[in-house]
Design a protein around this motif. Structure first.
Motif, PDB file in Angstrom:
ATOM      1  N   ARG A   1      26.949 -11.359   5.984  1.00  0.00           N
ATOM      2  CA  ARG A   1      26.182 -10.474   6.864  1.00  0.00           C
ATOM      3  C   ARG A   1      26.848 -10.357   8.234  1.00  0.00           C
ATOM      4  N   VAL A   2      27.405 -11.443   8.712  1.00  0.00           N
ATOM      5  CA  VAL A   2      28.089 -11.413  10.010  1.00  0.00           C
ATOM      6  C   VAL A   2      29.244 -10.421   9.982  1.00  0.00           C
ATOM      7  N   VAL A   3      30.075 -10.494   8.948  1.00  0.00           N
ATOM      8  CA  VAL A   3      31.292  -9.677   8.938  1.00  0.00           C
ATOM      9  C   VAL A   3      31.047  -8.261   8.451  1.00  0.00           C
ATOM     10  N   THR A   4      29.878  -7.996   7.819  1.00  0.00           N
ATOM     11  CA  THR A   4      29.598  -6.639   7.351  1.00  0.00           C
ATOM     12  C   THR A   4      28.593  -5.905   8.225  1.00  0.00           C
ATOM     13  N   ALA A   5      27.838  -6.622   9.069  1.00  0.00           N
ATOM     14  CA  ALA A   5      26.783  -5.942   9.832  1.00  0.00           C
ATOM     15  C   ALA A   5      26.523  -6.510  11.217  1.00  0.00           C
ATOM     16  N   LEU A   6      26.511  -7.816  11.369  1.00  0.00           N
ATOM     17  CA  LEU A   6      25.973  -8.406  12.602  1.00  0.00           C
ATOM     18  C   LEU A   6      26.944  -8.413  13.768  1.00  0.00           C
ATOM     19  N   GLU A   7      28.251  -8.474  13.510  1.00  0.00           N
ATOM     20  CA  GLU A   7      29.216  -8.316  14.601  1.00  0.00           C
ATOM     21  C   GLU A   7      29.206  -6.844  15.017  1.00  0.00           C
ATOM     22  N   ARG A   8      28.919  -6.585  16.280  1.00  0.00           N
ATOM     23  CA  ARG A   8      28.796  -5.194  16.739  1.00  0.00           C
ATOM     24  C   ARG A   8      29.652  -4.989  17.970  1.00  0.00           C
ATOM     25  N   LYS A   9      30.908  -4.620  17.721  1.00  0.00           N
ATOM     26  CA  LYS A   9      31.850  -4.445  18.826  1.00  0.00           C
ATOM     27  C   LYS A   9      32.706  -3.200  18.674  1.00  0.00           C
ATOM     28  N   TYR A  10      32.750  -2.644  17.459  1.00  0.00           N
ATOM     29  CA  TYR A  10      33.594  -1.476  17.222  1.00  0.00           C
ATOM     30  C   TYR A  10      32.777  -0.193  17.362  1.00  0.00           C
TER      31      TYR A  10
ATOM     32  N   ALA B   1      33.131   2.632  15.708  1.00  0.00           N
ATOM     33  CA  ALA B   1      32.968   3.416  14.487  1.00  0.00           C
ATOM     34  C   ALA B   1      32.112   2.752  13.410  1.00  0.00           C
ATOM     35  N   PHE B   2      31.837   1.449  13.542  1.00  0.00           N
ATOM     36  CA  PHE B   2      31.116   0.760  12.466  1.00  0.00           C
ATOM     37  C   PHE B   2      30.559  -0.566  12.974  1.00  0.00           C
ATOM     38  N   ASP B   3      29.553  -1.074  12.257  1.00  0.00           N
ATOM     39  CA  ASP B   3      29.066  -2.438  12.476  1.00  0.00           C
ATOM     40  C   ASP B   3      29.895  -3.388  11.613  1.00  0.00           C
ATOM     41  N   GLY B   4      29.921  -4.649  11.988  1.00  0.00           N
ATOM     42  CA  GLY B   4      30.709  -5.630  11.260  1.00  0.00           C
ATOM     43  C   GLY B   4      32.175  -5.549  11.642  1.00  0.00           C
ATOM     44  N   LEU B   5      33.011  -6.218  10.861  1.00  0.00           N
ATOM     45  CA  LEU B   5      34.444  -6.279  11.144  1.00  0.00           C
ATOM     46  C   LEU B   5      35.265  -5.361  10.241  1.00  0.00           C
TER      47      LEU B   5
ATOM     48  N   VAL C   1      15.463 -10.438  11.035  1.00  0.00           N
ATOM     49  CA  VAL C   1      16.079 -10.230  12.352  1.00  0.00           C
ATOM     50  C   VAL C   1      16.017 -11.517  13.171  1.00  0.00           C
ATOM     51  N   ILE C   2      14.888 -12.177  13.135  1.00  0.00           N
ATOM     52  CA  ILE C   2      14.742 -13.424  13.896  1.00  0.00           C
ATOM     53  C   ILE C   2      15.657 -14.506  13.328  1.00  0.00           C
ATOM     54  N   ALA C   3      15.758 -14.580  12.000  1.00  0.00           N
ATOM     55  CA  ALA C   3      16.678 -15.550  11.399  1.00  0.00           C
ATOM     56  C   ALA C   3      18.115 -15.258  11.811  1.00  0.00           C
ATOM     57  N   ASP C   4      18.474 -13.969  11.895  1.00  0.00           N
ATOM     58  CA  ASP C   4      19.823 -13.606  12.350  1.00  0.00           C
ATOM     59  C   ASP C   4      20.045 -14.089  13.782  1.00  0.00           C
ATOM     60  N   PHE C   5      19.047 -13.917  14.626  1.00  0.00           N
ATOM     61  CA  PHE C   5      19.167 -14.334  16.026  1.00  0.00           C
ATOM     62  C   PHE C   5      19.304 -15.847  16.129  1.00  0.00           C
ATOM     63  N   VAL C   6      18.445 -16.574  15.440  1.00  0.00           N
ATOM     64  CA  VAL C   6      18.479 -18.036  15.509  1.00  0.00           C
ATOM     65  C   VAL C   6      19.771 -18.574  14.899  1.00  0.00           C
ATOM     66  N   ALA C   7      20.196 -17.993  13.779  1.00  0.00           N
ATOM     67  CA  ALA C   7      21.414 -18.467  13.116  1.00  0.00           C
ATOM     68  C   ALA C   7      22.637 -18.268  13.998  1.00  0.00           C
ATOM     69  N   GLY C   8      22.627 -17.260  14.831  1.00  0.00           N
ATOM     70  CA  GLY C   8      23.763 -17.008  15.705  1.00  0.00           C
ATOM     71  C   GLY C   8      23.838 -17.918  16.910  1.00  0.00           C
ATOM     72  N   MET C   9      22.792 -18.698  17.159  1.00  0.00           N
ATOM     73  CA  MET C   9      22.774 -19.578  18.333  1.00  0.00           C
ATOM     74  C   MET C   9      23.770 -20.725  18.185  1.00  0.00           C
ATOM     75  N   THR C  10      24.297 -21.178  19.298  1.00  0.00           N
ATOM     76  CA  THR C  10      25.001 -22.450  19.327  1.00  0.00           C
ATOM     77  C   THR C  10      23.977 -23.566  19.497  1.00  0.00           C
ATOM     78  N   ASP C  11      24.405 -24.794  19.310  1.00  0.00           N
ATOM     79  CA  ASP C  11      23.499 -25.926  19.519  1.00  0.00           C
ATOM     80  C   ASP C  11      22.915 -25.893  20.930  1.00  0.00           C
ATOM     81  N   ARG C  12      23.776 -25.730  21.906  1.00  0.00           N
ATOM     82  CA  ARG C  12      23.298 -25.847  23.287  1.00  0.00           C
ATOM     83  C   ARG C  12      22.446 -24.656  23.692  1.00  0.00           C
TER      84      ARG C  12
END
Length: 411
Positions: free
Chosen positions: A151-160, A162-166, A383-394
């Motif tokens: 999910r991270v590489v197909t949708a959740l990374e949002r920097k390009y 023309a598309f979501d993901g990598l 969506v909330i799981a995506d947010f929490v999963a993306g967190m670092t420990d700190r």
């Protein structure tokens, strides 16, 4: 046997064949032996990099990869500067994956890309965070870190633009989805769900094995985490060299070490255990895999996928010993009281954060608050799981302090 198959079989025999170890060219069965099956969103070729080098670089420059520096491997970041994090673990896996690929004449760049990306979906606090999220998401489709990496590489990374993901190649997505083997059965449903979302573009062929490069990356993960968790366990005082004398695989390594007498030699012996373990396991994979390649005589990457079993593998005896060693580490390290006390509190942190965000959307940052507006409860939970999963420990600890006016003591 055809001439091409004879040549492919011959290329797998002998340590260096007719090439020096550092100059081994990829074989016809390597993933780069044929053109890539492409990217979901068409892009011009890069003039300076192969498709898999480009994938590797996109993973390396991703936000999710940088976050791994503050995500737990076994010990939470504040427990010591010398313990592994998800980032250092991923780098170590990548080095081993490249070594295996070079020796087996596979594509090193694809293996490296897969190794660097394999843990992108891990939530904070290691497997404790994953257990907590899976339990919290049990009514909403569950949580699996392998599916989350996809999910991270197909949708959740949002920097390009023309598309979501990598927008990674088919081969890299396939390897991420299936690096541990075909994904069939109910236990793989989270990964299969992500695979189904890509089928309008291309199938990742979940019922088949992935490329040899993906298989190499998976074994590199095993080699790295077992060897380095022994190292971290020794440094943390959860293990001693004497404890390891009776452990499978490690016992033979310990027996071959010199007796510790000189001042400061024990720290050197700790590193020696790690070094020799890695060498032992790499040599086993290379020898076993060369034998399997010689028997299969693959000519194309698809011959590797259609083999019906892993082609890159540990020998049967080492696989048995490795399973026993993992059980030993589970008892002595991962489920030690010191580690479990921290991880139980970490699971509670994840549970409190998730529950708060689910019942109080205003507690979310603005971007994530907007993302879950108007959605069903099931979709909001994802969506909330995506947010929490993306967190670092700190960051998770900081969010807990912000929302509950309490900083958890993960010690």
């Amino acid at each position: 046997m055809s001439k091409a198959k004879k040549e492919a079989a011959a290329s797998t025999s002998g340590y260096g064949a007719d090439l020096a170890p550092g100059a081994r060219s990829p074989a016809s069965y390597a993933a780069n032996g044929v053109p890539s099956r492409g990217r979901r969103f068409a892009e011009p070729d890069c003039p300076t990099r192969s498709p898999f080098q480009r994938d590797r670089d996109r993973v390396l420059h991703s936000t999710a990869f940088r976050r791994l520096i503050h995500k737990t491997q076994v010990f939470v970041y504040h427990e010591g500067d010398h313990f592994r994090t998800r980032l250092t673990h991923s780098l170590e896996v990548a080095q081993i994956a490249r070594t295996l690929s070079r020796q087996l004449r596979l594509d090193e760049d694809l293996a490296e890309a897969l190794a660097l990306a394999h843990d992108l979906g891990h939530p904070p606090f290691g497997h404790a965070g994953e257990r907590a999220l899976d339990r919290l998401m049990s009514g909403f489709g569950g949580f699996d870190h392998n599916a989350q990496s996809l999910r991270v590489v197909t949708a959740l990374e949002r920097k390009y633009l023309a598309f979501d993901g990598l927008n990674l190649t088919w081969e890299t997505l396939e390897g991420l989805a299936k690096h541990n083997g075909p994904v069939v059965g109910v236990e793989h449903e989270p990964v299969r769900k992500v695979i189904r979302s890509l089928e309008a573009w291309q199938s990742l062929e979940p019922e088949r094995w992935a490329s040899g490069e993906a298989q190499a990356a998976a074994l590199a993960d095993d080699i790295a985490y077992v060897s380095h968790d022994i190292d971290d366990g020794l440094r943390a005082g959860l293990l001693t060299l004497d404890d390891l004398r009776s452990a499978p695989l490690a016992g033979g390594v310990i027996a071959a070490l010199p007796a510790a007498e000189a001042p400061g030699i024990r720290s050197r012996l700790t590193y020696e255990v790690t070094r020799r373990m890695i060498t032992l396991l790499i040599e086993d994979v290379v020898q076993e895999s060369r034998a399997r390649l010689a028997a299969l005589a693959p000519v194309t990457p698809d011959d590797m996928r259609a083999a019906g079993d892993a082609v890159v593998a540990f020998s049967a005896a080492t696989a048995v010993d490795l399973k026993a060693l993992k059980a030993f580490l589970m008892q002595r390290v991962y489920r030690s009281r010191r580690v479990m006390d921290v991880m139980e509190e970490a699971e509670a942190v994840i549970a409190r954060l998730f529950a708060r965000f689910l019942t109080d959307p205003d507690a979310l940052p603005e971007t994530w608050r907007a993302a879950q507006q108007g959605l069903s409860e099931r979709a909001r939970a994802r969506v909330i799981a995506d947010f929490v999963a993306g967190m670092t420990d700190r960051y998770a600890i900081d969010q807990h302090r912000r929302l509950f006016d309490a900083k958890p003591e993960l010690r």
